[in-house]
Design a protein around this motif. Structure first.
Motif, PDB file in Angstrom:
ATOM      1  N   ALA A  41       0.898  -1.273   0.036  1.00 43.29           N
ATOM      2  CA  ALA A  41      -0.275   0.064   0.006  1.00 43.29           C
ATOM      3  C   ALA A  41       0.836   1.282  -0.111  1.00 43.29           C
ATOM      4  CB  ALA A  41      -0.912   0.056   1.243  1.00 43.29           C
ATOM      5  N   PHE A  42       0.383   2.396  -0.429  1.00 41.58           N
ATOM      6  CA  PHE A  42       1.218   3.580  -0.532  1.00 41.58           C
ATOM      7  C   PHE A  42       0.163   4.613  -0.406  1.00 41.58           C
ATOM      8  CE2 PHE A  42       3.382   5.321  -4.872  1.00 41.58           C
ATOM      9  CZ  PHE A  42       3.490   6.576  -4.214  1.00 41.58           C
ATOM     10  N   VAL A  43       0.435   5.458   0.633  1.00 38.94           N
ATOM     11  CA  VAL A  43      -0.415   6.626   0.839  1.00 38.94           C
ATOM     12  C   VAL A  43       0.075   8.003   0.718  1.00 38.94           C
ATOM     13  CG1 VAL A  43      -2.086   5.430   2.369  1.00 38.94           C
ATOM     14  CG2 VAL A  43      -0.279   6.548   3.406  1.00 38.94           C
ATOM     15  N   MET A  44      -0.464   8.949   0.351  1.00 34.31           N
ATOM     16  CA  MET A  44       0.237  10.151   0.110  1.00 34.31           C
ATOM     17  C   MET A  44      -0.809  11.251   0.289  1.00 34.31           C
ATOM     18  SD  MET A  44       1.104  11.671  -3.638  1.00 34.31           S
ATOM     19  CE  MET A  44       2.644  12.093  -3.919  1.00 34.31           C
ATOM     20  N   PRO A  45      -0.369  11.885   1.652  1.00 34.08           N
ATOM     21  CA  PRO A  45      -1.081  12.992   2.433  1.00 34.08           C
ATOM     22  C   PRO A  45      -0.810  14.264   1.255  1.00 34.08           C
ATOM     23  CG  PRO A  45       0.448  12.081   3.839  1.00 34.08           C
ATOM     24  CD  PRO A  45       0.754  11.331   2.697  1.00 34.08           C
ATOM     25  N   TYR A  46      -2.019  14.875   0.922  1.00 34.65           N
ATOM     26  CA  TYR A  46      -2.054  15.766   0.017  1.00 34.65           C
ATOM     27  C   TYR A  46      -2.997  16.870   0.253  1.00 34.65           C
ATOM     28  CZ  TYR A  46      -2.551  17.626  -4.890  1.00 34.65           C
ATOM     29  OH  TYR A  46      -2.486  18.879  -5.896  1.00 34.65           O
ATOM     30  N   GLU A  47      -2.701  18.090   0.479  1.00 35.11           N
ATOM     31  CA  GLU A  47      -3.282  19.209   1.036  1.00 35.11           C
ATOM     32  C   GLU A  47      -4.684  19.481   0.350  1.00 35.11           C
ATOM     33  OE1 GLU A  47      -0.207  19.118   0.588  1.00 35.11           O
ATOM     34  OE2 GLU A  47       0.603  20.928  -0.464  1.00 35.11           O
ATOM     35  N   LYS A  48      -4.628  19.182  -1.063  1.00 35.99           N
ATOM     36  CA  LYS A  48      -5.948  19.359  -1.761  1.00 35.99           C
ATOM     37  C   LYS A  48      -6.773  18.351  -1.594  1.00 35.99           C
ATOM     38  CE  LYS A  48      -3.238  22.477  -4.874  1.00 35.99           C
ATOM     39  NZ  LYS A  48      -2.621  22.555  -6.132  1.00 35.99           N
ATOM     40  N   ASP A  49      -6.497  17.213  -1.149  1.00 34.15           N
ATOM     41  CA  ASP A  49      -7.338  16.141  -0.893  1.00 34.15           C
ATOM     42  C   ASP A  49      -8.408  16.400   0.110  1.00 34.15           C
ATOM     43  OD1 ASP A  49      -7.747  13.081  -1.508  1.00 34.15           O
ATOM     44  OD2 ASP A  49      -8.149  13.307   0.580  1.00 34.15           O
ATOM     45  N   GLU A  50      -9.825  16.106  -0.263  1.00 38.38           N
ATOM     46  CA  GLU A  50     -10.699  16.254   0.536  1.00 38.38           C
ATOM     47  C   GLU A  50     -11.449  15.133   1.028  1.00 38.38           C
ATOM     48  OE1 GLU A  50     -13.535  18.805  -1.609  1.00 38.38           O
ATOM     49  OE2 GLU A  50     -12.040  20.209  -2.176  1.00 38.38           O
ATOM     50  N   GLY A  51     -12.079  15.118   2.041  1.00 35.71           N
ATOM     51  CA  GLY A  51     -12.905  14.058   2.587  1.00 35.71           C
ATOM     52  C   GLY A  51     -12.153  13.094   3.659  1.00 35.71           C
ATOM     53  N   MET A  52     -12.473  13.551   4.942  1.00 31.74           N
ATOM     54  CA  MET A  52     -12.157  12.737   5.961  1.00 31.74           C
ATOM     55  C   MET A  52     -12.533  11.282   5.970  1.00 31.74           C
ATOM     56  SD  MET A  52      -9.766  14.687   7.105  1.00 31.74           S
ATOM     57  CE  MET A  52      -9.040  13.720   8.354  1.00 31.74           C
ATOM     58  N   GLU A  53     -13.607  10.987   5.782  1.00 28.58           N
ATOM     59  CA  GLU A  53     -14.141   9.875   5.585  1.00 28.58           C
ATOM     60  C   GLU A  53     -13.268   8.918   4.749  1.00 28.58           C
ATOM     61  OE1 GLU A  53     -15.756   8.506   8.226  1.00 28.58           O
ATOM     62  OE2 GLU A  53     -15.428   6.623   7.130  1.00 28.58           O
ATOM     63  N   HIS A  54     -13.168   9.188   3.496  1.00 31.49           N
ATOM     64  CA  HIS A  54     -12.288   8.565   2.684  1.00 31.49           C
ATOM     65  C   HIS A  54     -10.817   8.325   3.197  1.00 31.49           C
ATOM     66  CE1 HIS A  54      -9.531   7.945  -0.698  1.00 31.49           C
ATOM     67  NE2 HIS A  54      -8.844   9.090  -0.482  1.00 31.49           N
ATOM     68  N   SER A  55     -10.322   9.267   4.100  1.00 32.79           N
ATOM     69  CA  SER A  55      -8.875   9.243   4.533  1.00 32.79           C
ATOM     70  C   SER A  55      -9.026   8.083   5.489  1.00 32.79           C
ATOM     71  CB  SER A  55      -8.480  10.538   5.053  1.00 32.79           C
ATOM     72  OG  SER A  55      -8.651  11.556   3.899  1.00 32.79           O
ATOM     73  N   ARG A  56     -10.053   8.110   6.600  1.00 35.01           N
ATOM     74  CA  ARG A  56     -10.214   7.243   7.550  1.00 35.01           C
ATOM     75  C   ARG A  56     -10.258   5.649   6.879  1.00 35.01           C
ATOM     76  NH1 ARG A  56     -13.982  10.737   9.729  1.00 35.01           N
ATOM     77  NH2 ARG A  56     -13.002  12.254  10.883  1.00 35.01           N
ATOM     78  N   ARG A  57     -11.024   5.557   5.936  1.00 31.80           N
ATOM     79  CA  ARG A  57     -11.241   4.560   5.305  1.00 31.80           C
ATOM     80  C   ARG A  57      -9.737   3.762   4.675  1.00 31.80           C
ATOM     81  NH1 ARG A  57     -15.936   5.865   3.085  1.00 31.80           N
ATOM     82  NH2 ARG A  57     -15.256   6.541   1.047  1.00 31.80           N
ATOM     83  N   VAL A  58      -8.984   4.766   3.913  1.00 28.67           N
ATOM     84  CA  VAL A  58      -7.543   4.318   3.642  1.00 28.67           C
ATOM     85  C   VAL A  58      -6.661   3.891   4.799  1.00 28.67           C
ATOM     86  CG1 VAL A  58      -5.348   5.274   2.575  1.00 28.67           C
ATOM     87  CG2 VAL A  58      -7.758   5.974   1.623  1.00 28.67           C
TER      88      VAL A  58
END
Ligand code: SAM
Length: 253
Positions: A166-183
């Motif tokens: 897996a490979f996650v990239m925090p990106y300040e233009k990303d939106e949606g905390m629920e999506h982030s929690r799922r990741v």
């Protein structure tokens, strides 16, 4: 209790020999004596509880009192790919990443990296970062000394990430905390995962596109912009909290 890392060839059935600069540290800094207790790690997942039997200028001999599989490593190997920051920020990043459980730290030269290191400076920095990692690993009771990798290009880093589960990239233009929690939750059960943090200027849009094409999942770290040295710590803290298993479960493995 003081902790030291030794090569596996220094570990016998009932005794362990500590050599090199740790001997001076044990004798003259910690002022330990025969009978005092310490923990030794083989750097590969085994911990040894030991008692000092004997010591001289070159070597400290230990009797092994007990040994067990270390319980201090996270179940997922976390690789922190860190956009190379300015000044000495990398020192702090390495120390905190090791405390928080990162398995390896990979400094990355990205499109917006400002700092320039020639071959000699880079070698000196790497030596320093690896020594910070060793001290932090001892302090935190880690079973391994996380490696600080040589500096790689953005493209090399993306290639390394392709090989991880897996490979996650925090990106300040990303939106949606629920999506982030799922990741974050989706990392349960994977063997290894990369975390990709941009330098002070952030990622260029084409870098984000290239990473996403290679399988990166972008996430948000909330509505505030975190400094590059804070962002990695924030992700590692969240992952440590989400993925850590209880000591009891690990002992029963
Ligand atoms: N580009 C931004 C700017 O100049 O305003 C700041 C980049 S930030 C200092 C460095 C890195 O931290 C980013 O590339 C990203 O990986 C991460 N980061 C910081 N805050 C974030 C947030 N709120 N959500 C997701 N990632 C964040």
């Amino acid at each position: 209790m003081p902790r030291f890392f030794v090569q596996s060839e220094n570990i016998g059935d009932q005794t362990i020999a500590i050599e090199g600069s740790d001997v001076n540290h044990i004798r003259n800094v910690l002022r330990m004596k025969p009978g005092d207790e310490l923990t030794v790690s083989d750097g590969g997942g085994m911990d040894y509880f030991c008692r000092i039997a004997d010591m001289n200028r070159d070597r400290v001999m230990l009797d092994i009192v007990g040994s067990w599989k270390s319980y201090t490593e996270l179940p997922v190997r976390l690789y922190l790919f860190q956009g190379l920051p300015k000044a000495d920020k990398m020192d702090l990043i390495v120390q905190k990443a090791v405390e928080l459980g990162a398995y390896e730290i990979v400094p990355v030269r990205t499109a917006r990296t400002i700092v320039k290191l020639d071959g000699q400076k880079e070698a000196r920095k790497l030596e320093r970062w690896n020594s910070i990692s060793e001290s932090a690993a001892k302090q935190a009771g880690r079973a391994v000394i996380p490696k600080v990798h040589e500096i790689v290009s953005f493209e090399q880093a993306v290639d390394m990430c392709r090989k991880l589960d897996a490979f996650v990239m925090p990106y300040e233009k990303d939106e949606g905390m629920e999506h982030s929690r799922r990741v974050v939750r989706s990392l349960h059960g994977v063997s290894d995962a990369g975390i990709f943090i941009g330098p002070e200027g952030g990622f260029a849009d084409e870098e984000v596109r290239a990473a996403v094409d290679a399988g990166a999942k972008t996430i948000s770290l909330g509505s505030r912009i975190l400094r590059t040295e804070t962002a990695g710590m924030a992700v590692l803290s969240v992952l440590m909290f989400e993925l850590e298993t209880d000591r009891k479960e690990k002992k029963e493995d």
